[in-house]
Design a protein around this motif. Structure first.
Motif, PDB file in Angstrom:
ATOM      1  N   TYR A 156       0.831  -1.202   0.000  1.00  0.00           N
ATOM      2  CA  TYR A 156       0.000   0.000   0.000  1.00  0.00           C
ATOM      3  C   TYR A 156       0.872   1.262   0.000  1.00  0.00           C
ATOM      4  CZ  TYR A 156      -3.161   3.568   1.795  1.00  0.00           C
ATOM      5  OH  TYR A 156      -3.871   4.717   1.979  1.00  0.00           O
ATOM      6  N   ILE A 157       1.887   1.262   0.858  1.00  0.00           N
ATOM      7  CA  ILE A 157       2.759   2.445   0.954  1.00  0.00           C
ATOM      8  C   ILE A 157       3.489   2.670  -0.374  1.00  0.00           C
ATOM      9  CG2 ILE A 157       4.834   3.367   2.083  1.00  0.00           C
ATOM     10  CD1 ILE A 157       3.930   1.910   4.629  1.00  0.00           C
ATOM     11  N   VAL A 158       3.972   1.587  -0.958  1.00  0.00           N
ATOM     12  CA  VAL A 158       4.691   1.729  -2.228  1.00  0.00           C
ATOM     13  C   VAL A 158       3.752   2.264  -3.306  1.00  0.00           C
ATOM     14  CG1 VAL A 158       5.842   0.456  -4.060  1.00  0.00           C
ATOM     15  CG2 VAL A 158       6.435   0.008  -1.694  1.00  0.00           C
ATOM     16  N   ALA A 159       2.538   1.708  -3.364  1.00  0.00           N
ATOM     17  CA  ALA A 159       1.578   2.177  -4.370  1.00  0.00           C
ATOM     18  C   ALA A 159       1.260   3.655  -4.154  1.00  0.00           C
ATOM     19  CB  ALA A 159       0.295   1.349  -4.301  1.00  0.00           C
ATOM     20  N   ASN A 160       1.308   4.068  -2.913  1.00  0.00           N
ATOM     21  CA  ASN A 160       0.974   5.450  -2.575  1.00  0.00           C
ATOM     22  C   ASN A 160       2.110   6.415  -2.878  1.00  0.00           C
ATOM     23  OD1 ASN A 160      -1.065   7.069  -1.723  1.00  0.00           O
ATOM     24  ND2 ASN A 160      -1.205   6.158   0.306  1.00  0.00           N
ATOM     25  N   ASN A 161       3.333   5.906  -2.937  1.00  0.00           N
ATOM     26  CA  ASN A 161       4.481   6.798  -3.022  1.00  0.00           C
ATOM     27  C   ASN A 161       5.304   6.700  -4.299  1.00  0.00           C
ATOM     28  OD1 ASN A 161       4.518   8.293  -0.463  1.00  0.00           O
ATOM     29  ND2 ASN A 161       4.567   6.234   0.403  1.00  0.00           N
ATOM     30  N   TRP A 162       5.164   5.626  -5.025  1.00  0.00           N
ATOM     31  CA  TRP A 162       5.993   5.463  -6.226  1.00  0.00           C
ATOM     32  C   TRP A 162       5.312   6.225  -7.357  1.00  0.00           C
ATOM     33  CZ3 TRP A 162       8.094   0.038  -8.061  1.00  0.00           C
ATOM     34  CH2 TRP A 162       9.070   0.252  -9.032  1.00  0.00           C
ATOM     35  N   MET A 163       5.500   7.532  -7.331  1.00  0.00           N
ATOM     36  CA  MET A 163       4.752   8.409  -8.217  1.00  0.00           C
ATOM     37  C   MET A 163       4.947   8.052  -9.688  1.00  0.00           C
ATOM     38  SD  MET A 163       3.280  10.144  -5.998  1.00  0.00           S
ATOM     39  CE  MET A 163       2.522  11.568  -6.718  1.00  0.00           C
TER      40      MET A 163
ATOM     41  N   MET C 260       9.497   9.334   2.229  1.00  0.00           N
ATOM     42  CA  MET C 260       8.171   8.863   1.807  1.00  0.00           C
ATOM     43  C   MET C 260       7.911   7.456   2.317  1.00  0.00           C
ATOM     44  SD  MET C 260       7.383  10.193  -1.985  1.00  0.00           S
ATOM     45  CE  MET C 260       8.748   9.341  -2.725  1.00  0.00           C
ATOM     46  N   TYR C 261       8.983   6.693   2.397  1.00  0.00           N
ATOM     47  CA  TYR C 261       8.815   5.293   2.778  1.00  0.00           C
ATOM     48  C   TYR C 261       9.085   5.062   4.257  1.00  0.00           C
ATOM     49  CZ  TYR C 261       8.510   4.374  -2.181  1.00  0.00           C
ATOM     50  OH  TYR C 261       8.109   4.368  -3.473  1.00  0.00           O
ATOM     51  N   ARG C 262       8.978   6.131   5.062  1.00  0.00           N
ATOM     52  CA  ARG C 262       9.376   5.970   6.458  1.00  0.00           C
ATOM     53  C   ARG C 262       8.572   4.872   7.156  1.00  0.00           C
ATOM     54  NH1 ARG C 262       9.706  10.831   9.722  1.00  0.00           N
ATOM     55  NH2 ARG C 262      10.102   9.464  11.474  1.00  0.00           N
ATOM     56  N   ASP C 263       7.291   4.753   6.826  1.00  0.00           N
ATOM     57  CA  ASP C 263       6.484   3.726   7.479  1.00  0.00           C
ATOM     58  C   ASP C 263       6.864   2.321   7.037  1.00  0.00           C
ATOM     59  OD1 ASP C 263       5.137   5.531   8.958  1.00  0.00           O
ATOM     60  OD2 ASP C 263       3.430   5.697   7.594  1.00  0.00           O
ATOM     61  N   ALA C 264       7.452   2.227   5.850  1.00  0.00           N
ATOM     62  CA  ALA C 264       7.787   0.894   5.342  1.00  0.00           C
ATOM     63  C   ALA C 264       9.038   0.334   6.020  1.00  0.00           C
ATOM     64  CB  ALA C 264       7.985   0.935   3.836  1.00  0.00           C
ATOM     65  N   PHE C 265       9.889   1.239   6.575  1.00  0.00           N
ATOM     66  CA  PHE C 265      11.132   0.738   7.159  1.00  0.00           C
ATOM     67  C   PHE C 265      10.882  -0.224   8.309  1.00  0.00           C
ATOM     68  CE2 PHE C 265      12.884   4.772   5.370  1.00  0.00           C
ATOM     69  CZ  PHE C 265      13.637   4.132   4.411  1.00  0.00           C
ATOM     70  N   ALA C 266       9.936   0.177   9.181  1.00  0.00           N
ATOM     71  CA  ALA C 266       9.674  -0.665  10.354  1.00  0.00           C
ATOM     72  C   ALA C 266       9.218  -2.054   9.918  1.00  0.00           C
ATOM     73  CB  ALA C 266       8.614  -0.021  11.232  1.00  0.00           C
ATOM     74  N   PHE C 267       8.366  -2.109   8.891  1.00  0.00           N
ATOM     75  CA  PHE C 267       7.871  -3.407   8.433  1.00  0.00           C
ATOM     76  C   PHE C 267       9.000  -4.222   7.828  1.00  0.00           C
ATOM     77  CE2 PHE C 267       4.006  -0.629   7.650  1.00  0.00           C
ATOM     78  CZ  PHE C 267       3.561  -0.812   8.938  1.00  0.00           C
ATOM     79  N   ALA C 268       9.870  -3.519   7.104  1.00  0.00           N
ATOM     80  CA  ALA C 268      11.001  -4.215   6.514  1.00  0.00           C
ATOM     81  C   ALA C 268      11.891  -4.780   7.624  1.00  0.00           C
ATOM     82  CB  ALA C 268      11.790  -3.282   5.615  1.00  0.00           C
ATOM     83  N   VAL C 269      12.118  -3.974   8.672  1.00  0.00           N
ATOM     84  CA  VAL C 269      12.907  -4.456   9.807  1.00  0.00           C
ATOM     85  C   VAL C 269      12.255  -5.702  10.398  1.00  0.00           C
ATOM     86  CG1 VAL C 269      13.552  -3.936  12.195  1.00  0.00           C
ATOM     87  CG2 VAL C 269      13.960  -2.256  10.414  1.00  0.00           C
ATOM     88  N   LEU C 270      10.938  -5.633  10.571  1.00  0.00           N
ATOM     89  CA  LEU C 270      10.201  -6.763  11.145  1.00  0.00           C
ATOM     90  C   LEU C 270      10.433  -8.033  10.339  1.00  0.00           C
ATOM     91  CD1 LEU C 270       8.013  -7.925  13.040  1.00  0.00           C
ATOM     92  CD2 LEU C 270       6.321  -7.124  11.411  1.00  0.00           C
ATOM     93  N   ILE C 271      10.261  -7.914   9.026  1.00  0.00           N
ATOM     94  CA  ILE C 271      10.383  -9.104   8.185  1.00  0.00           C
ATOM     95  C   ILE C 271      11.820  -9.622   8.200  1.00  0.00           C
ATOM     96  CG2 ILE C 271      10.188  -9.929   5.809  1.00  0.00           C
ATOM     97  CD1 ILE C 271       7.744  -8.104   5.520  1.00  0.00           C
ATOM     98  N   LEU C 272      12.779  -8.694   8.138  1.00  0.00           N
ATOM     99  CA  LEU C 272      14.181  -9.123   8.130  1.00  0.00           C
ATOM    100  C   LEU C 272      14.550  -9.819   9.444  1.00  0.00           C
ATOM    101  CD1 LEU C 272      15.932  -6.133   6.350  1.00  0.00           C
ATOM    102  CD2 LEU C 272      15.490  -8.424   5.485  1.00  0.00           C
ATOM    103  N   VAL C 273      14.110  -9.233  10.556  1.00  0.00           N
ATOM    104  CA  VAL C 273      14.429  -9.857  11.847  1.00  0.00           C
ATOM    105  C   VAL C 273      13.834 -11.255  11.914  1.00  0.00           C
ATOM    106  CG1 VAL C 273      14.043  -9.747  14.335  1.00  0.00           C
ATOM    107  CG2 VAL C 273      14.683  -7.708  13.107  1.00  0.00           C
TER     108      VAL C 273
END
Lengths: 348, 256, 294
Positions: A156-163, C260-273
């Motif tokens: 969702y975040i990627v779809a929202n941000n990958w302009m 822009m992807y700040r919220d995605a980092f935490a999820f990426a950390v979660l999956i990697l851990v």
């Protein structure tokens, strides 16, 4: 081999709880005559489905029916991973999104015909399924739920941000309708009736694929994993392979639904693929009974049809969905047509 | 001629050794019994052998297999010819008896998702063969499983679930069959019948290793018995040798 | 500039840590993730805001009431979504708690509206200068509150009878029960403390950003869960450490990679851990792994 099987109704492939000498009630005999495995029953059902647009005239009702069909495809796809293999997936909307975006982007930016974008979308979905299935192989139910939730959110975040690719929150507008060019025939699918036949085709394909998969060696392996993972491994089932395959298969079906959604809406934006979307999809097999194909179809009719009846209360829909999930798990965890869950028991 | 050779197998749980330098040589066509008090490492031995636990040291060799089978992955071991049942009854509850057996034959059939979707003839032929073979295996137990073949496993009686597990293991065409307390929950008549069943299976060329507490059962069935205590082999020999060995008596009854 | 940012990251991390403690405590006792924890966080902030605006109570009082309400809510979640499902498959419990979380989130949306609300708090104390770094008082307040709470909790768990009962239940429930510990009350207590921590985190979060909305619980909850897993779930110190670390990760990611992807980092950390070190940084047991089969 050709004996009728009542069990198709209860979602199992070959299970009857009838003992050998038990007298069958007339009702049971009736269901046997019209069991879903009978070829003429199938024919009657398909024929009835084909007739629907001639009976229903209101555009609004057609729209609801198309949505129900769309969710049947989505829920059957999810049912593969949740019902057959017994893995929780709360990110199904992510696969739905991949299909929708693949079709939308390929059709608008590259002018590729719809019919070609569908298999491409499914391949992309399949790949995404591998991507999420593989790292989560060893995770337990609650972790798996959390990670798939996170994965859904990432998409969702990627779809929202990958302009440059998805145009972000503005979405991709004016997706052309699919057309059929067959010698002298030029049919453009842009009426509700045509859309209905298109999604009906997808529903039939999905049901067929699910039944074939369920009754195959692969389906048996999935169900063995659902029942008891460790024993399944000892019995020679490659857990990694089959779990990943079930995720990927489920994702491909999700993407198929996404492709249809893109051309039906003629517009895709990230807001159609939020977590709430995933949650709504999850409630369908839960209501119908995890692992049951007819149950899932009935579940979709109820879960999508009923909220449309109470449109005035649409604000309360998600509240009701949440409460429904809790109550269902407390009082009838096996759903309408599902089986008792025999998985690892949660002990405090 | 040896079939299975276990060499100084060791398994620790934390600091506790569940198996310590365990050696065992099994001849082709034998029925070997393993006895010992609870927690003496019998089931651990099966779990290590079938790859459910990773051994800490030691090797296991199977005739015609070049490498140490402990290096194989869990799902691969059954294809080599080692199959088992479980002490705490673990049939696939929601699958029918026939389906349970067909899962056992997974490693002897082929067919992926594409052949399932396209109804390819190879996979269909395999499935027909598997069904026939499963029926044949069920017939070892007479009508007991055959009459219930479309019932879900949770619907079976205790004794029938034991039979189901044995049948499921047999469908994989094992060379070595590991039975973990097969008579638990059976009445004397049923366990007597099971002795005959296992002998029949053995005569069909399957080597059997059986864990059991019921000494009568062991006496009737096994040519050779291994006694374990605290993960170590106390003694190995015929029934009378083992039965009267002071250490075995001590392990079972305690020391006064 | 760096230190300025660093303070912000640590601040964020401290709030994640407080929230992560709730996850980790509940997990320690019932061995299941509490999906509704993020909603408790959100409700804590909203209740406080409600009493501040609707009843125009001062912040400390409304915060106290807010925490109390959120705590009751947390205990209620356990009563409704967990307790009837003891001895049910874990699968079912996860779905039920997820449903609870969806229910609370949307209930809040209906009651308080979907738009974000202004959570206006003015301490009336001017920012503090540490060298060239300007630190607003609220940041110091947040950091100190989190620190005090974490120390108090650690002491509680270590020293008091109830804390010991909790640890005993976490280690072996059946043995604890046999030793005369009332496991049900321990579970209730755990949910209560975890929810209170979560609610406080929610209020601090609201003070920091001056704005609250019904969806804030979801992202914050996911991130705090990632923090708990990063530190090693079931381990309270791990949750604290993981929270701070995640705050820094997220800050660095947003500042130097892409905001822009700040919220995605935490999820990426979660999956990697979960892939590479499922037991977390400070954990011993392998959390979340079930299959013994290779």
């Amino acid at each position: 081999m050709n004996k009728p099987r009542l069990d198709d109704l209860t979602g199992g492939s070959q299970i009857t709880t009838q003992g050998p000498g038990l007298q069958k009630s007339p009702l049971v005999r009736m269901t046997e005559v019209f069991a879903l495995s009978r070829w003429y029953t199938k024919l009657i059902i398909i024929f009835a489905c084909l007739l629907i647009p001639f009976i229903v005239h209101s555009n609004y009702a057609m729209r609801v029916i198309i949505y129900i069909c769309l969710y049947i495809v989505l829920a059957l796809g999810l049912n593969v991973v949740m019902g057959f293999t017994g893995l929780l997936n709360i990110g199904h909307a992510a696969f739905y999104a991949t299909g929708a975006y693949t079709s939308a982007i390929l059709m608008t930016s590259y002018g590729i015909p719809f019919w070609l974008t569908v298999p491409i979308g499914m391949v992309v979905g399949f790949t995404f399924g591998l991507a999420i299935g593989f790292p989560t192989l060893r995770l337990r139910d609650d972790y798996l739920a959390m990670v798939t939730l996170g994965f859904g959110q990432i998409v969702y975040i990627v779809a929202n941000n990958w302009m440059s690719l998805t145009r972000g929150p503005r979405g991709i507008p004016s997706i052309p309708p699919p057309c059929i060019n067959f010698f002298r025939w030029h049919i453009v699918i842009d009426s509700y009736r045509a859309y209905y036949y298109l999604i009906l085709l997808f529903v039939l394909l999905t049901v067929y694929a699910c039944i074939r998969a369920r009754d195959s060696r692969v389906g048996l392996a999935w169900m063995a994993i659902r029942e008891d993972e460790d024993v399944a491994a000892v019995m020679g089932i490659n857990l990694g392979f089959y779990k990943t395959l079930s995720f990927a298969f489920s994702a491909a079906l999700g993407a198929l639904a996404g492709s249809f959604f893109a051309v039906f809406q003629t517009f895709v934006s990230p807001n159609s693929f939020t977590i709430l979307e995933s949650v709504i999809i999850i409630t369908i097999p839960i209501l119908g009974g995890l692992g049951s194909i007819p149950g899932t179809i009935i579940g979709a009719i109820i879960m999508i049809g009923v909220p449309e009846i109470f449109r005035a209360a649409s604000e309360y829909r998600m509240v009701a969905v949440g409460a429904f999930m809790v109550l269902m798990m407390i009082f009838k965890p096996e759903g309408l047509l599902g089986k008792k869950l025999y998985q690892q028991v949660y002990k405090v | 001629m040896w079939l299975l050779s276990v060499r100084s197998l060791t398994k620790y749980f934390g600091g506790l050794s569940a198996l310590k330098n365990f050696d065992l040589e099994v001849e082709t066509g034998e029925i070997v019994g393993i006895i010992g008090p609870n927690g003496s490492g019998k089931t651990t031995f099966f779990n290590v052998l079938t790859g459910m636990y990773q051994a800490d040291s030691g090797e296991v060799f199977l005739r015609d297999v070049k490498e140490n089978i402990l290096t194989k992955r869990t799902h691969h071991i059954i294809t080599l010819g080692i199959s088992r049942t479980f002490q705490n009854q673990r049939p696939f509850n929601n699958l029918s008896v026939l389906e349970n057996l067909m899962v056992g034959g997974h490693c002897r059939t082929k067919g992926g998702i594409m052949s399932a979707l396209l109804k390819l003839p190879g996979a269909r032929r395999d499935r027909v063969w598997l069904k026939d073979w499963a029926h044949e295996v069920m017939s070892i137990f007479g009508d007991r499983l055959l009459s219930m073949k479309n019932n879900p496993a949770w619907n079976l009686s205790y004794a029938n679930r034991r039979r189901l597990e044995i049948a499921r293991a047999l469908v994989s065409k094992p060379r070595v069959l590991l039975l973990d307390e097969p008579t638990a929950g059976m009445n004397p008549a049923e366990s007597l019948q099971l002795v005959q069943n296992i002998q029949e299976i053995n005569q069909r060329g399957v080597t059997v290793i059986v864990i059991e507490h019921d000494m009568n059962f062991i006496k009737r069935l096994c040519q050779r018995i291994v006694a374990l205590d605290y993960g170590e082999k106390i003694i190995e020999g015929t029934y009378s040798e083992v039965r009267n060995h002071p250490k075995v008596i001590e392990a079972y009854l305690g020391q006064d | 500039m760096f230190w300025q940012q660093f303070i912000t990251w640590i601040n964020l991390g401290a709030m994640y840590a407080l929230l992560a403690i709730g996850y980790t405590m509940v997990y320690g006792i019932i061995k299941l993730i509490n999906f509704a924890h993020g909603e408790i966080f959100m409700c804590g902030a909203f209740f406080t805001w409600w009493f501040m605006t609707a009843a125009s109570l001062p912040l400390p009082l409304s915060a106290l009431i807010g925490i109390l309400f959120a705590t009751l809510l947390g205990v209620g979640v356990e009563r409704i979504a967990y307790r009837p499902l003891r001895n049910a498959p874990r699968f079912a419990v996860v779905i039920s708690v997820l449903g609870m979380s969806i229910f609370l989130q949307n209930m809040a949306r209906i009651i308080w509206g979907a738009e974000s609300q202004v959570f206006d708090v003015d301490f009336g104390i001017s920012p503090i200068f540490i060298g060239s770094v300007i630190v607003p008082f609220k940041k110091i307040f947040i950091l100190l509150t989190s620190l005090v709470l974490m120390i108090a909790l650690a002491l509680f768990i270590k020293k008091t009878y109830l804390g010991k009962a909790m640890r005993a239940t976490s280690a072996d429930r059946e043995a604890a029960e046999m030793m005369g510990i009332n496991v049900n009350s321990v579970i209730t207590l755990t949910f209560a403390i975890g929810s209170a921590m979560g609610a406080i985190a929610g209020i601090l979060y609201a003070i920091n950003y001056n704005s609250i909305d019904p969806y804030m619980g979801f992202n914050a909850g996911m991130k705090a869960f990632a923090a708990a897993v990063l530190g090693g779930i079931g381990n309270i110190y791990g949750a604290m450490f993981g929270g701070i670390l995640l705050g820094i990760f997220e800050g660095v990611g947003a500042a130097y990679i892409s905001s822009m992807y700040r919220d995605a980092f935490a999820f990426a950390v979660l999956i990697l851990v979960l892939i590479f070190r499922p037991q977390g940084l400070l954990g011993e047991g392998k959390s979340g792994e079930q299959a013994k089969a290779r």
